[in-house]
Design a protein around this motif. Structure first.
Motif, PDB file in Angstrom:
ATOM      1  N   PRO A   1       0.888  -1.139   0.479  1.00  0.00           N
ATOM      2  CA  PRO A   1      -0.042   0.127   0.150  1.00  0.00           C
ATOM      3  C   PRO A   1       0.658   1.640  -0.080  1.00  0.00           C
ATOM      4  N   TRP A   2       0.339   2.269  -0.739  1.00  0.00           N
ATOM      5  CA  TRP A   2       0.687   3.644  -0.685  1.00  0.00           C
ATOM      6  C   TRP A   2       1.388   3.663   0.551  1.00  0.00           C
TER       7      TRP A   2
ATOM      8  N   VAL B   1       7.941   2.612  12.658  1.00  0.00           N
ATOM      9  CA  VAL B   1       7.412   1.923  11.052  1.00  0.00           C
ATOM     10  C   VAL B   1       7.230   0.531  11.052  1.00  0.00           C
ATOM     11  N   VAL B   2       8.308  -0.113  11.796  1.00  0.00           N
ATOM     12  CA  VAL B   2       8.345  -1.592  11.461  1.00  0.00           C
ATOM     13  C   VAL B   2       7.018  -2.308  12.413  1.00  0.00           C
ATOM     14  N   ALA B   3       6.474  -1.301  13.087  1.00  0.00           N
ATOM     15  CA  ALA B   3       5.335  -2.237  13.657  1.00  0.00           C
ATOM     16  C   ALA B   3       4.355  -1.890  12.945  1.00  0.00           C
ATOM     17  N   GLN B   4       4.538  -0.850  12.227  1.00  0.00           N
ATOM     18  CA  GLN B   4       3.321   0.212  11.497  1.00  0.00           C
ATOM     19  C   GLN B   4       2.755  -0.692  10.141  1.00  0.00           C
ATOM     20  N   ILE B   5       3.796  -1.166   9.873  1.00  0.00           N
ATOM     21  CA  ILE B   5       4.129  -1.803   8.573  1.00  0.00           C
ATOM     22  C   ILE B   5       4.177  -3.888   8.622  1.00  0.00           C
ATOM     23  N   LYS B   6       4.083  -3.746   9.090  1.00  0.00           N
ATOM     24  CA  LYS B   6       4.848  -5.672  10.097  1.00  0.00           C
ATOM     25  C   LYS B   6       3.973  -6.833   8.842  1.00  0.00           C
ATOM     26  N   ALA B   7       3.007  -7.023   8.798  1.00  0.00           N
ATOM     27  CA  ALA B   7       2.402  -7.145   7.451  1.00  0.00           C
ATOM     28  C   ALA B   7       2.741  -7.160   6.726  1.00  0.00           C
TER      29      ALA B   7
END
Length: 161
Positions: free
Chosen positions: A93-94, A133-139
């Motif tokens: 996703p953007w 950031v990693v936690a936000q985009i983990k999946a």
């Protein structure tokens, strides 16, 4: 006679020596998002950012300090952005690719919540932003890592045939 030293407030230019709060990280991310979107839209700018980031990591390969815990994620973010810029991997996703770029911009910038020039302390905030950031985009990051493994397996199978 009053003691003026004890009533003095810390100056705003004093250097912090603690990990930034979630609220501070969110504020930094929001400030950087529009710049990150520019990089996401301009492959040449993104490539330059990656080059700068890779150069900076060379300084920390032997002694990663506060980056040690997020090193694998940081390098994965580099690979993800590189694959995105090359149009090899676009299944993200953007908003997630923008956050990847935010983390890399923050890492590259020497002027941030804790300036990078402070030995032993300057990368604490960088590590905190990367982890956030990693936690936000983990999946999305996990999907990219699975894609990398699958791509590698496919290349190995093609070579053995």
């Amino acid at each position: 006679m009053t003691n003026t030293k004890s009533s003095k407030k810390p100056s705003k230019t004093s250097v912090r020596k603690t990990k930034p709060t979630k609220k501070e990280i969110e504020k930094v991310i929001e400030k950087t998002k529009s710049k990150a979107e520019e990089y996401a839209r301009d492959p040449n700018k993104a490539k330059k950012l990656l080059d700068d980031a890779v150069k900076k990591t060379k300084n920390y390969e032997k002694n990663r300090g506060p980056l040690a815990e997020v090193w694998g994620y940081l390098t994965a973010l580099f690979r993800l952005l590189r694959a995105y810029v090359r149009k090899d991997y676009r299944d993200i996703p953007w908003g997630s690719i923008v956050l990847v770029i935010v983390a890399i911009i923050y890492f590259v910038s020497p002027i941030d919540l804790i300036p990078d020039i402070i030995p032993g302390m300057g990368l604490i905030d960088d590590a905190a932003v990367i982890a956030f950031v990693v936690a936000q985009i983990k999946a999305d990051l996990d999907n990219f890592l699975a894609w990398e493994v699958e791509k590698s397996n496919n290349e190995d199978n093609a070579e053995s045939n």
